[in-house]
Design a protein around this motif. Sequence first.
Motif, PDB file in Angstrom:
ATOM      1  N   PHE A  71       4.890  -1.570  -5.134  1.00 48.44           N
ATOM      2  CA  PHE A  71       5.370  -0.785  -6.268  1.00 48.44           C
ATOM      3  C   PHE A  71       5.527  -1.654  -7.511  1.00 48.44           C
ATOM      4  CE2 PHE A  71       6.630   1.851  -2.721  1.00 48.44           C
ATOM      5  CZ  PHE A  71       6.323   3.131  -3.189  1.00 48.44           C
ATOM      6  N   ILE A  85       2.062  -2.270  -8.857  1.00 48.51           N
ATOM      7  CA  ILE A  85       1.566  -1.064  -9.536  1.00 48.51           C
ATOM      8  C   ILE A  85       2.272  -0.884 -10.868  1.00 48.51           C
ATOM      9  CG2 ILE A  85       1.562   1.464  -9.434  1.00 48.51           C
ATOM     10  CD1 ILE A  85       1.022   1.205  -6.457  1.00 48.51           C
ATOM     11  N   LEU A 116       0.613  -0.605 -14.430  1.00 49.32           N
ATOM     12  CA  LEU A 116       0.805   0.535 -15.311  1.00 49.32           C
ATOM     13  C   LEU A 116       1.087   0.091 -16.734  1.00 49.32           C
ATOM     14  CD1 LEU A 116       2.985   2.898 -13.081  1.00 49.32           C
ATOM     15  CD2 LEU A 116       0.616   3.224 -13.768  1.00 49.32           C
ATOM     16  N   VAL A 124       3.808   8.037 -10.240  1.00 50.52           N
ATOM     17  CA  VAL A 124       3.669   7.178  -9.062  1.00 50.52           C
ATOM     18  C   VAL A 124       4.760   7.500  -8.041  1.00 50.52           C
ATOM     19  CG1 VAL A 124       3.791   4.797  -8.231  1.00 50.52           C
ATOM     20  CG2 VAL A 124       2.517   5.337 -10.313  1.00 50.52           C
ATOM     21  N   PRO A 127       1.971   4.210  -1.993  1.00 50.54           N
ATOM     22  CA  PRO A 127       1.607   4.187  -3.410  1.00 50.54           C
ATOM     23  C   PRO A 127       0.164   4.633  -3.599  1.00 50.54           C
ATOM     24  CG  PRO A 127       1.608   1.975  -2.504  1.00 50.54           C
ATOM     25  CD  PRO A 127       2.154   2.856  -1.425  1.00 50.54           C
ATOM     26  N   LEU A 185      -4.598   6.739  -9.034  1.00 50.69           N
ATOM     27  CA  LEU A 185      -3.782   6.582 -10.230  1.00 50.69           C
ATOM     28  C   LEU A 185      -4.515   7.102 -11.463  1.00 50.69           C
ATOM     29  CD1 LEU A 185      -1.082   5.502 -11.288  1.00 50.69           C
ATOM     30  CD2 LEU A 185      -2.196   3.293 -11.605  1.00 50.69           C
TER      31      LEU A 185
END
Length: 278
Positions: free
Chosen positions: A12, A15, A19, A48, A58, A64
Amino acid sequence: MRTLVQEPIVPFLIIGAGLFGLQGVLDAMAPKGDREIVVSNDQAVAMVQTFARTWQRPPSQQELERLFDEHVRTEVFVREAMALGLDRNDTIVRRRLRQKMEFVSHGEQPLTPPSDQQLQAHLEAHPERFSSEPRFSFQQVFLDPSRRGERLNRDAEALVVELNQADAAADPSSLGDPLAMASASWQGERRSELLAQFGTTFTDALQQQPQGRWVGPISSAYGMHLVRVSSITPGELPPLDQVREGVLRDWQDVQRQNHKESYYRNLLARYSVRLPQF
């Protein structure tokens, strides 16, 4: 290092960093002006999190990108629909917007915990919401209108006289017409039970009858009844400690409703309203 990578929070964090980097690229490429669509960092993180809650993992990079694409696609269509005025006469859209505004009003003024004095005052101001139910003890003799027809009222008057002259211990089940759905004698029955059994008209009328004498006829969902009320135990208002949670919930509901109405009145003051004359 291998142990660190295996920690569930690490994907996470990776990610999240991605992002923020992707957001910078999107910001640089996005057109400026009134027609700019920006996917904020908060929106991206929320996407997410929603994906992770749904799929217990995820999203991949491709997933995404699809999340972002769907968000942008929705935003484009919504903006164009509103530009065409498609939202103006849509009852569902208007209702949803109203709900959102009412939801916004809930968060503007958090409720202060009430004092015991406030809860006690609320309890006493609304006894019908918290009092125990009244209980009824009575006997009844059923008269079937379909059987007796025009003789119904005459038979009822005669039976009332007969019952009041008879011994108080007379068995009412031996008189009148059979009714499998209801007993001849009821002891300490709650009001809600009588409402379910006989209906509102009978239950309300029963509460108004004198005690110790046969009276009637009183109508119910089944037909007509002669009744003899032996006792009515009124409902009692319990002490606050016994119903504190319920009183608190009810008090909070009232405060929210009052705040919502005040919020609406403040908004309404900004407008001039003209209504049709009838």
